[in-house]
Design a protein around this motif. Structure first.
Motif, PDB file in Angstrom:
ATOM      1  N   LYS A  75      30.806 -12.445   9.934  1.00 11.29           N
ATOM      2  CA  LYS A  75      31.380 -12.867   8.639  1.00 11.29           C
ATOM      3  C   LYS A  75      30.634 -14.092   8.131  1.00 11.29           C
ATOM      4  O   LYS A  75      30.297 -14.203   6.958  1.00 11.29           O
TER       5      LYS A  75
ATOM      6  N   SER B 209      27.288 -13.155   6.890  1.00  8.47           N
ATOM      7  CA  SER B 209      27.404 -12.480   5.591  1.00  8.47           C
ATOM      8  C   SER B 209      27.568 -13.511   4.482  1.00  8.47           C
ATOM      9  O   SER B 209      26.896 -13.453   3.442  1.00  8.47           O
ATOM     10  N   GLN B 210      28.436 -14.490   4.722  1.00  7.75           N
ATOM     11  CA  GLN B 210      28.684 -15.510   3.682  1.00  7.75           C
ATOM     12  C   GLN B 210      27.440 -16.342   3.394  1.00  7.75           C
ATOM     13  O   GLN B 210      27.104 -16.629   2.255  1.00  7.75           O
TER      14      GLN B 210
ATOM     15  N   GLU C 286      33.800  -6.731   4.518  1.00  8.66           N
ATOM     16  CA  GLU C 286      34.593  -7.402   5.560  1.00  8.66           C
ATOM     17  C   GLU C 286      35.296  -6.401   6.461  1.00  8.66           C
ATOM     18  O   GLU C 286      35.392  -6.585   7.682  1.00  8.66           O
TER      19      GLU C 286
ATOM     20  N   ALA D 194      26.731  -7.698  10.015  1.00 12.35           N
ATOM     21  CA  ALA D 194      26.788  -7.994   8.578  1.00 12.35           C
ATOM     22  C   ALA D 194      25.786  -7.125   7.832  1.00 12.35           C
ATOM     23  O   ALA D 194      26.079  -6.569   6.769  1.00 12.35           O
TER      24      ALA D 194
END
Ligand code: PEP
Ligand code: MG
Length: 677
Positions: free
Chosen positions: A158, A161-162, A208, A217
């Protein structure tokens, strides 16, 4: 819950940019917004899900708006749709796909035809950007992206990914700003669409969810975006289907970030080349070296793909949808690309080369002539001069107007500053923007119109009460007079900007001489307060009462500018944005023309000048009549400047005046249009 329907009037339907405008507005409200089209439904805050609805021109969609601010959201979205979702009329026309070549008129997009006449091999596709390029082929092969599919754990993926989204957003914003500053300010908005895809709520929750099931991701992004691109490709409307290329471009960007592959511009050989590729992404288009890329030929894609839009904006000849065979053409072989005909000839003969050289020289000469004449004055064949100015709504437009040959700005719609801002822009902010616009026009006059909101242009922070009949309500000068501090701050900013160049100020929606006198007094007191020099003050003639009283008003104002859009709507009592009536609200109606004639006569009688800044000024059938009625200036959108100038150069003023005289005696607009054919 509010439920209402709207018809999408944008000629190319809810394609990427209008959909982006809709989503951008929807996101400002807390309410849940769902859009229904047929039996499909989309999240109104998700660009991708709206695109997947495949809403075409003329389609009716239903909004279901539910939440605390459902009323405000509904009003704002309905207004936005009526206004064309950020696409001005000229843009909407410009967005029409170019005519396909005769070979593709059989209905299949980009039909392929090979002609083996012993000459060089010709491949046919669809014209996407005009021009002729002669050079060597360079096959642009997209880099292979190796992604890591093993998950390092949900939290770690996560976070990755962000971080990748943040990096991609920064890169895209830089790309957009770079393109905007180089050549294509409005086309640069394509990258806003890409940023929107990154933040799309449906995409993000799907990514997500994939990560939560143990995907990396990279795998989550690849699978999610691949799924959406595949869905879009199924849409029958080719324009919407072409948006799949944007999703793939975003996918490549984020996957390269996640896999640690640097995003660098593809390297071209150090000589001019015709770039051949399956698909050139908008990112490639924005970063490829334009001095070396003299033409583009794509196996896939359509004329409204963003890469094609960018090619037109950047002036690079392009052919798209040429089919798989172009990919097999040898790197380095000689080729001729004709962006008007939609053809690529590989290994041309000497005769084909010399014919192409002639076609290229002719094209360049035509372009050079048009460009040279766009800055020349517009004078009729019998020596009558008409000034051609531009309507603008911001600093980028001002630069575009100056480059397009506009002799000034006939209408600066200052609303853009107020409508796009969450709070009222300060005097200083306004001053700096007005100053930059005046400076960008390099000494040519700029007519700034004071805030024209209310009615069809509400602004949230002004706390305007809902009106039953807003177009006949507190709009334009009426609203400003009821909020004198707001107008005073704008006048101070304008008067200060006037120190940097010839700025003029005009007031919208004047219906009564008392309104004019009140704003004139305020402008004068601001001027004295600032110790500023005289600034010419004028009014818009867009309410019939002002046209009928033009003789009285003309004695007091410095100039008139006729807003034919509103003058027509108020004269014929037809809402200019009404889905059914708008087509009949024709500025060439003799009733409107009589008001224009009366205004011109009244102004000229006391030595004042009259401009026209409504859409009619650029209507090829209206231009000769308006010139014949004696208007001194026509203010049109920047892309129309050279066309209107050319139209005036081709006309004879005495003849135009005679046709205008006959037009005043016609029974309706249809008769006038027959006259001016
Ligand atoms: C008009 O009414 O013709 C005009 C130019 O003003 P707007 O379109 O901004 O109302
Ligand atoms: Mg108006």
């Amino acid at each position: 819950m509010k439920q209402w329907s709207a018809v999408i009037r944008n000629p190319t339907g809810l394609h990427a940019r209008p959909a982006w405008t809709l989503v951008d507005a929807a996101k400002r409200f807390a309410a849940d917004i769902r859009i229904q089209h047929g039996n499909q439904s989309a999240n109104g805050k998700s660009l991708i899900s709206i695109l997947a609805l495949g809403v075409e021109h003329g389609a009716e969609i239903t909004f279901l708006v539910n939440g605390v601010d459902e009323n405000e959201a509904s009003v704002a979205l309905e207004k936005l749709i009526y206004e064309g979702l950020g696409e001005p009329m000229d843009m909407q026309n410009a967005a029409q796909p170019q005519k396909e070549s005769s070979n593709s008129s059989n209905g299949t997009p980009a039909a392929l035809a090979h002609q083996s006449s012993g000459a060089g091999r010709e491949v046919r596709g669809t014209p996407a950007a005009p021009g002729v390029a002669i050079g060597r082929i360079f096959q642009l092969v997209p880099p292979q992206i190796q992604i890591d599919t093993a998950s390092l754990g949900v939290d770690a993926e996560k976070a990755r990914s962000q971080a990748a989204v943040a990096q991609a957003q920064t890169d895209l914003a830089a790309l957009r700003d770079d393109l905007a500053s180089r050549a294509a300010p409005s086309e640069a908005a394509i990258f806003d669409v890409h940023i929107e895809i990154l933040h799309d709520p449906d995409v993000r929750s799907q990514v997500e969810a994939c990560i939560a099931t143990g995907q990396s991701a990279a795998a989550a992004w690849r699978n999610t975006l691949h799924e959406h691109a595949t869905e879009l490709k199924k849409i029958s409307d080719p324009l919407l289907a072409e948006r799949a290329a944007d999703i793939n471009d975003v996918s490549n960007r984020i996957l390269r970030i996640l896999s640690g592959q640097p995003i660098t511009a593809p390297q071209l050989p150090n000589h001019p080349v015709i770039v051949v590729a399956r698909d050139v992404t908008p990112s490639d288009m924005a970063t490829l070296d334009r001095r070396r890329m003299i033409g583009i030929c794509m196996a896939d894609g359509g004329p409204m793909a963003h890469a094609s839009i960018l090619a037109r904006a950047l002036g690079i000849p392009a052919v798209v949808g040429s089919g798989d065979d172009v990919i097999a053409l040898a790197d380095g072989s000689m080729a001729i690309l004709n962006g008007m005909e939609g053809s690529l000839i590989a290994n041309p003969t000497r005769a084909q080369l010399s014919a192409a050289e002639q076609a290229q020289a002719k094209w360049q000469e035509q372009r050079a002539q048009a460009a040279a004449l766009s800055h020349a004055p517009a004078t009729t064949q019998d020596g009558h001069r008409v000034e051609i100015a531009a309507n603008i709504g911001g600093i980028e437009d001002a630069r575009g107007a100056a480059a397009a040959g506009a002799e000034g700005v006939g209408l600066l719609r200052t609303e853009f500053l107020f409508v796009d801002s969450p709070t009222e822009p300060s005097e200083q902010t306004q001053y700096e923007i007005y100053r930059d616009i005046v400076t960008a026009m390099g000494g040519a006059p700029v007519i700034a119109r004071t805030l024209d909101i209310g009615g069809d242009k509400p602004v949230a922070y002004l706390d305007m009460s809902a009106e039953k009949n807003p177009l006949l309500g507190e709009r334009g000068i009426r609203l400003c007079l009821n909020r004198p501090d707001l107008l005073r701050r704008q006048l101070r900013a304008l008067m200060r900007a006037a120190a940097h160049g010839p700025l003029r100020i005009m007031f919208p929606m004047v219906a009564e001489i008392g309104e004019w006198r009140a704003v004139r007094a305020m402008a004068e007191s601001v001027r004295v307060e600032l110790g500023a020099p005289e600034v010419p003050l004028g009014i818009m003639i867009e309410v019939p009462s002002a046209a009928l009283m033009a003789d009285v008003l003309a004695r007091e104002v410095d100039f008139f500018s006729i807003g034919t859009n509103d003058l027509t709507q108020y004269t014929l009592a037809m809402d200019r944005q009404h889905p059914v009536l708008a087509a009949q609200a024709d500025a060439l109606h003799p009733a409107v023309l009589r008001l224009i004639a009366r205004t011109v006569e009244a102004a000229h009688a006391v030595g004042k000048w009259v401009g026209i800044c409504g859409e009619a000024a650029a209507d090829p059938q209206a231009t000769p009549i308006l010139v014949g009625l004696g208007v001194d200036e026509l203010s049109v959108s920047p892309p129309s400047v050279s066309l209107v100038k050319a139209a005036i150069r081709a006309m004879n003023f005495a003849q135009a005046a005679s046709i205008a005289g006959q037009a005043l005696l016609c029974a309706n607009a249809a008769e006038v249009r027959v006259l001016s054919k």
